[in-house]
Design a protein around this motif. Sequence first.
Motif, mmCIF file in Angstrom:
data_model
loop_
_atom_site.group_PDB
_atom_site.id
_atom_site.type_symbol
_atom_site.label_atom_id
_atom_site.label_comp_id
_atom_site.label_asym_id
_atom_site.label_seq_id
_atom_site.Cartn_x
_atom_site.Cartn_y
_atom_site.Cartn_z
ATOM 1 N N GLN A 5 31.920 42.481 24.169
ATOM 2 C CA GLN A 5 30.591 43.022 24.450
ATOM 3 C C GLN A 5 29.904 42.170 25.504
ATOM 4 O O GLN A 5 30.261 41.019 25.721
ATOM 5 C CB GLN A 5 29.731 43.027 23.173
ATOM 6 C CG GLN A 5 30.295 43.846 22.035
ATOM 7 C CD GLN A 5 30.299 45.336 22.325
ATOM 8 O OE1 GLN A 5 29.389 45.853 22.960
ATOM 9 N NE2 GLN A 5 31.335 46.027 21.896
ATOM 10 N N GLY A 6 28.907 42.727 26.135
ATOM 11 C CA GLY A 6 28.023 41.999 27.028
ATOM 12 C C GLY A 6 28.721 41.165 28.081
ATOM 13 O O GLY A 6 29.597 41.632 28.808
ATOM 14 N N GLU A 7 28.306 39.899 28.176
ATOM 15 C CA GLU A 7 28.805 38.975 29.205
ATOM 16 C C GLU A 7 30.305 38.740 29.070
ATOM 17 O O GLU A 7 31.020 38.654 30.075
ATOM 18 C CB GLU A 7 28.047 37.644 29.113
ATOM 19 C CG GLU A 7 28.391 36.666 30.222
ATOM 20 C CD GLU A 7 28.000 37.163 31.612
ATOM 21 O OE1 GLU A 7 28.698 36.803 32.581
ATOM 22 O OE2 GLU A 7 27.010 37.909 31.731
ATOM 23 N N GLU A 8 30.797 38.651 27.854
ATOM 24 C CA GLU A 8 32.235 38.440 27.633
ATOM 25 C C GLU A 8 33.043 39.606 28.203
ATOM 26 O O GLU A 8 34.065 39.420 28.841
ATOM 27 C CB GLU A 8 32.500 38.282 26.132
ATOM 28 C CG GLU A 8 33.935 37.929 25.808
ATOM 29 C CD GLU A 8 34.136 37.741 24.317
ATOM 30 O OE1 GLU A 8 33.586 38.526 23.513
ATOM 31 O OE2 GLU A 8 34.847 36.795 23.954
ATOM 32 N N ARG A 9 32.553 40.816 27.995
ATOM 33 C CA ARG A 9 33.218 42.011 28.527
ATOM 34 C C ARG A 9 33.201 42.002 30.052
ATOM 35 O O ARG A 9 34.195 42.312 30.704
ATOM 36 C CB ARG A 9 32.536 43.251 27.982
ATOM 37 C CG ARG A 9 33.181 44.546 28.426
ATOM 38 C CD ARG A 9 32.402 45.718 27.844
ATOM 39 N NE ARG A 9 32.907 46.970 28.309
ATOM 40 C CZ ARG A 9 33.496 47.875 27.549
ATOM 41 N NH1 ARG A 9 33.627 47.664 26.263
ATOM 42 N NH2 ARG A 9 33.929 48.995 28.063
ATOM 43 N N LEU A 10 32.062 41.643 30.647
ATOM 44 C CA LEU A 10 31.945 41.586 32.110
ATOM 45 C C LEU A 10 32.886 40.542 32.703
ATOM 46 O O LEU A 10 33.528 40.779 33.729
ATOM 47 C CB LEU A 10 30.505 41.304 32.520
ATOM 48 C CG LEU A 10 29.498 42.415 32.238
ATOM 49 C CD1 LEU A 10 28.085 41.939 32.535
ATOM 50 C CD2 LEU A 10 29.841 43.660 33.034
ATOM 51 N N ARG A 11 32.969 39.369 32.064
ATOM 52 C CA ARG A 11 33.875 38.320 32.550
ATOM 53 C C ARG A 11 35.324 38.776 32.476
ATOM 54 O O ARG A 11 36.110 38.555 33.395
ATOM 55 C CB ARG A 11 33.686 37.023 31.753
ATOM 56 C CG ARG A 11 32.489 36.218 32.168
ATOM 57 C CD ARG A 11 32.516 34.792 31.615
ATOM 58 N NE ARG A 11 32.843 34.714 30.207
ATOM 59 C CZ ARG A 11 31.951 34.728 29.212
ATOM 60 N NH1 ARG A 11 30.671 34.822 29.473
ATOM 61 N NH2 ARG A 11 32.350 34.639 27.962
ATOM 62 N N VAL A 17 40.122 42.703 37.201
ATOM 63 C CA VAL A 17 40.098 43.254 38.559
ATOM 64 C C VAL A 17 40.792 42.293 39.523
ATOM 65 O O VAL A 17 41.627 42.699 40.339
ATOM 66 C CB VAL A 17 38.657 43.563 39.015
ATOM 67 C CG1 VAL A 17 38.591 43.826 40.510
ATOM 68 C CG2 VAL A 17 38.099 44.740 38.235
ATOM 69 N N ARG A 18 40.469 40.989 39.443
ATOM 70 C CA ARG A 18 41.110 40.001 40.331
ATOM 71 C C ARG A 18 42.620 39.962 40.106
ATOM 72 O O ARG A 18 43.400 39.874 41.060
ATOM 73 C CB ARG A 18 40.512 38.608 40.103
ATOM 74 C CG ARG A 18 39.105 38.444 40.633
ATOM 75 C CD ARG A 18 38.640 36.984 40.599
ATOM 76 N NE ARG A 18 38.882 36.295 39.342
ATOM 77 C CZ ARG A 18 38.067 36.316 38.284
ATOM 78 N NH1 ARG A 18 36.951 37.031 38.333
ATOM 79 N NH2 ARG A 18 38.362 35.631 37.197
ATOM 80 N N THR A 19 43.027 40.041 38.870
ATOM 81 C CA THR A 19 44.448 40.012 38.548
ATOM 82 C C THR A 19 45.164 41.227 39.116
ATOM 83 O O THR A 19 46.216 41.109 39.751
ATOM 84 C CB THR A 19 44.647 39.947 37.017
ATOM 85 O OG1 THR A 19 44.008 38.770 36.520
ATOM 86 C CG2 THR A 19 46.118 39.921 36.654
ATOM 87 N N VAL A 20 44.602 42.393 38.931
ATOM 88 C CA VAL A 20 45.217 43.630 39.424
ATOM 89 C C VAL A 20 45.270 43.647 40.940
ATOM 90 O O VAL A 20 46.256 44.083 41.538
ATOM 91 C CB VAL A 20 44.475 44.866 38.869
ATOM 92 C CG1 VAL A 20 44.917 46.132 39.569
ATOM 93 C CG2 VAL A 20 44.675 44.972 37.364
ATOM 94 N N GLU A 21 44.226 43.146 41.588
ATOM 95 C CA GLU A 21 44.198 43.141 43.048
ATOM 96 C C GLU A 21 45.324 42.290 43.635
ATOM 97 O O GLU A 21 45.770 42.546 44.752
ATOM 98 C CB GLU A 21 42.849 42.622 43.545
ATOM 99 C CG GLU A 21 41.721 43.610 43.343
ATOM 100 C CD GLU A 21 40.358 43.041 43.717
ATOM 101 O OE1 GLU A 21 39.448 43.859 43.926
ATOM 102 O OE2 GLU A 21 40.200 41.797 43.790
#
Length: 90
Positions: A5-11, A17-21
């Motif tokens: 949830q919240g900040e943990e989910r965003l992190r 995203v960085r990993t997939v890129e």
Amino acid sequence: MGDLQGEERLRFRSWFVRTVEHAIEYCDESRLVVKDQAFDRLGLTDAAIAAVSRHSYLFLTDDLELHVTLLKRGVDAINFTHLQQLSWTL
């Protein structure tokens, strides 16, 4: 993403995203995968996983048939069910 949830989910999403890129993706066309000897036993998805196993990755699965197929091909594979039976906490 279950309980994030919240900040943990965003992190987590930002990390993902960085990993997939930066990931290198391997795939085989389905018309080639269905010719793999594992297709009859495993179906399309697991046969495709078995096919890309030639790239020498470590695989984690809870599918016994896929696990055995990968081991027979000399691929490093861990059966998640075995980890659960050992009462490991992931």
